[in-house]
Design an enzyme around this catalytic site. Sequence first.
Site, PDB file in Angstrom:
ATOM      1  N   ASN A   9       0.867  -1.183   0.000  1.00 46.83           N
ATOM      2  CA  ASN A   9       0.000   0.000   0.000  1.00 46.83           C
ATOM      3  C   ASN A   9       0.905   1.235   0.000  1.00 46.83           C
ATOM      4  O   ASN A   9       1.509   1.555   1.017  1.00 46.83           O
ATOM      5  CB  ASN A   9      -0.897  -0.044   1.251  1.00 46.83           C
ATOM      6  CG  ASN A   9      -1.745   1.205   1.390  1.00 46.83           C
ATOM      7  OD1 ASN A   9      -1.823   2.033   0.479  1.00 46.83           O
ATOM      8  ND2 ASN A   9      -2.386   1.357   2.543  1.00 46.83           N
ATOM      9  N   LYS A  11       0.063   4.260  -0.247  1.00 50.26           N
ATOM     10  CA  LYS A  11      -0.600   5.426   0.371  1.00 50.26           C
ATOM     11  C   LYS A  11      -0.423   6.663  -0.516  1.00 50.26           C
ATOM     12  O   LYS A  11      -0.399   6.530  -1.740  1.00 50.26           O
ATOM     13  CB  LYS A  11      -0.080   5.628   1.795  1.00 50.26           C
ATOM     14  CG  LYS A  11      -0.194   4.350   2.643  1.00 50.26           C
ATOM     15  CD  LYS A  11       0.035   4.550   4.105  1.00 50.26           C
ATOM     16  CE  LYS A  11      -0.109   3.222   4.830  1.00 50.26           C
ATOM     17  NZ  LYS A  11       0.008   3.324   6.271  1.00 50.26           N
ATOM     18  N   HIS A  95      -9.505   1.204   5.380  1.00 51.62           N
ATOM     19  CA  HIS A  95      -8.185   1.364   5.998  1.00 51.62           C
ATOM     20  C   HIS A  95      -8.311   2.303   7.201  1.00 51.62           C
ATOM     21  O   HIS A  95      -9.112   3.237   7.180  1.00 51.62           O
ATOM     22  CB  HIS A  95      -7.200   1.934   4.966  1.00 51.62           C
ATOM     23  CG  HIS A  95      -5.783   1.882   5.446  1.00 51.62           C
ATOM     24  ND1 HIS A  95      -5.278   2.817   6.327  1.00 51.62           N
ATOM     25  CD2 HIS A  95      -4.781   1.001   5.209  1.00 51.62           C
ATOM     26  CE1 HIS A  95      -4.018   2.501   6.596  1.00 51.62           C
ATOM     27  NE2 HIS A  95      -3.697   1.413   5.933  1.00 51.62           N
ATOM     28  N   GLU A  97      -6.666   4.708   8.130  1.00 53.75           N
ATOM     29  CA  GLU A  97      -6.506   6.132   7.808  1.00 53.75           C
ATOM     30  C   GLU A  97      -7.789   6.693   7.196  1.00 53.75           C
ATOM     31  O   GLU A  97      -8.133   7.855   7.403  1.00 53.75           O
ATOM     32  CB  GLU A  97      -5.300   6.312   6.874  1.00 53.75           C
ATOM     33  CG  GLU A  97      -3.995   6.130   7.640  1.00 53.75           C
ATOM     34  CD  GLU A  97      -2.890   5.443   6.864  1.00 53.75           C
ATOM     35  OE1 GLU A  97      -2.908   5.469   5.623  1.00 53.75           O
ATOM     36  OE2 GLU A  97      -1.982   4.864   7.520  1.00 53.75           O
ATOM     37  N   GLU A 165      -5.038  -4.829  10.818  1.00 48.92           N
ATOM     38  CA  GLU A 165      -4.021  -3.784  10.977  1.00 48.92           C
ATOM     39  C   GLU A 165      -4.272  -3.034  12.288  1.00 48.92           C
ATOM     40  O   GLU A 165      -5.068  -2.078  12.319  1.00 48.92           O
ATOM     41  CB  GLU A 165      -4.101  -2.785   9.817  1.00 48.92           C
ATOM     42  CG  GLU A 165      -3.748  -3.364   8.479  1.00 48.92           C
ATOM     43  CD  GLU A 165      -3.190  -2.294   7.536  1.00 48.92           C
ATOM     44  OE1 GLU A 165      -2.044  -2.446   7.103  1.00 48.92           O
ATOM     45  OE2 GLU A 165      -3.887  -1.298   7.268  1.00 48.92           O
ATOM     46  N   GLY A 171       2.778   2.433  10.888  1.00 49.30           N
ATOM     47  CA  GLY A 171       3.719   3.539  10.745  1.00 49.30           C
ATOM     48  C   GLY A 171       4.475   3.891  12.010  1.00 49.30           C
ATOM     49  O   GLY A 171       5.088   4.958  12.094  1.00 49.30           O
ATOM     50  N   SER A 209       3.726  -1.925  10.381  1.00 44.47           N
ATOM     51  CA  SER A 209       5.185  -1.952  10.574  1.00 44.47           C
ATOM     52  C   SER A 209       5.830  -3.280  10.164  1.00 44.47           C
ATOM     53  O   SER A 209       6.779  -3.736  10.803  1.00 44.47           O
ATOM     54  CB  SER A 209       5.553  -1.599  12.029  1.00 44.47           C
ATOM     55  OG  SER A 209       5.180  -0.263  12.317  1.00 44.47           O
TER      56      SER A 209
END
Length: 249
Positions: A9, A11, A95, A97, A165, A171, A209
């Site tokens: 991904n 992003k 996701h 985010e 996730e 991240g 990560s």
Amino acid sequence: MTLPLVIGNWKMNSLVSPACDMARSLAHKLVAVEGVEVVIAPPFTSLYPVGQIIKDSKLSLAGQNCYFENSGAFTGEISLEMLQDVGCGFILIGHSERRSVFGENDALINKKVHQTLKAGLTAVLCVGENLAQRKADETFKVLEMQLSQGLAGLPGLSQIVIAYEPVWAIGTGVNATPQQAVEVHAFIRHYIFEKLGFSEKIRIIYGGSVNPENSKNLLQEKEINGALVGGASLKLESFCAIINSALEP
Ligand code: 13P
């Protein structure tokens, strides 16, 4: 045996030219690789040229998001037909985010999953708890909610991948340990099978990560059917190392 799935991904990273270079190099590296399915999710602006580059390769293409309507007055959105038109076979949905930065809720996510499957594409439904929820021992409760609502009204044989996730691992450089991930994957598998009537064989992949140092330990677990990789998918070496660690020893 379940074919492991590794998704990169990207992003909101990479312009068209480096995205094409990366796709070309990756396709080349994968020519002789068997036993793993590899998907990349570049930003929308690169989907078409990247799709052209990888169309005869072992790589598949994913959209990072979609809207559930086919067309019309929805400024800034992208339809599944458009994504399919440029070669996408997979769509990331929900996701963290999208949930936390753009306020997507489970009802909207469910509509996107329905429409993705209707279009004949594979939906990658992303779920996961945040740190406060984990500390409050609410992980399973949060997942039950995200899964029951996100998958509501779908037939058990749907083309779905679940990506676990944990938000605290995205991240941050702090990945879930294999034990933590296995515990949650087993819970998800049991829940969607027993309570929601989905196949036990649905692939459940881990994201948060993932890097070349931890990928082997995570991916050798039978419960972990692949990885959804963010930062480490932007570099050829690290992404290839992760893909390699998904292969049988
Ligand atoms: P990182 O691998 O950068 O933690 O991102 C994970 C992720 O969000 C993939 O969708």
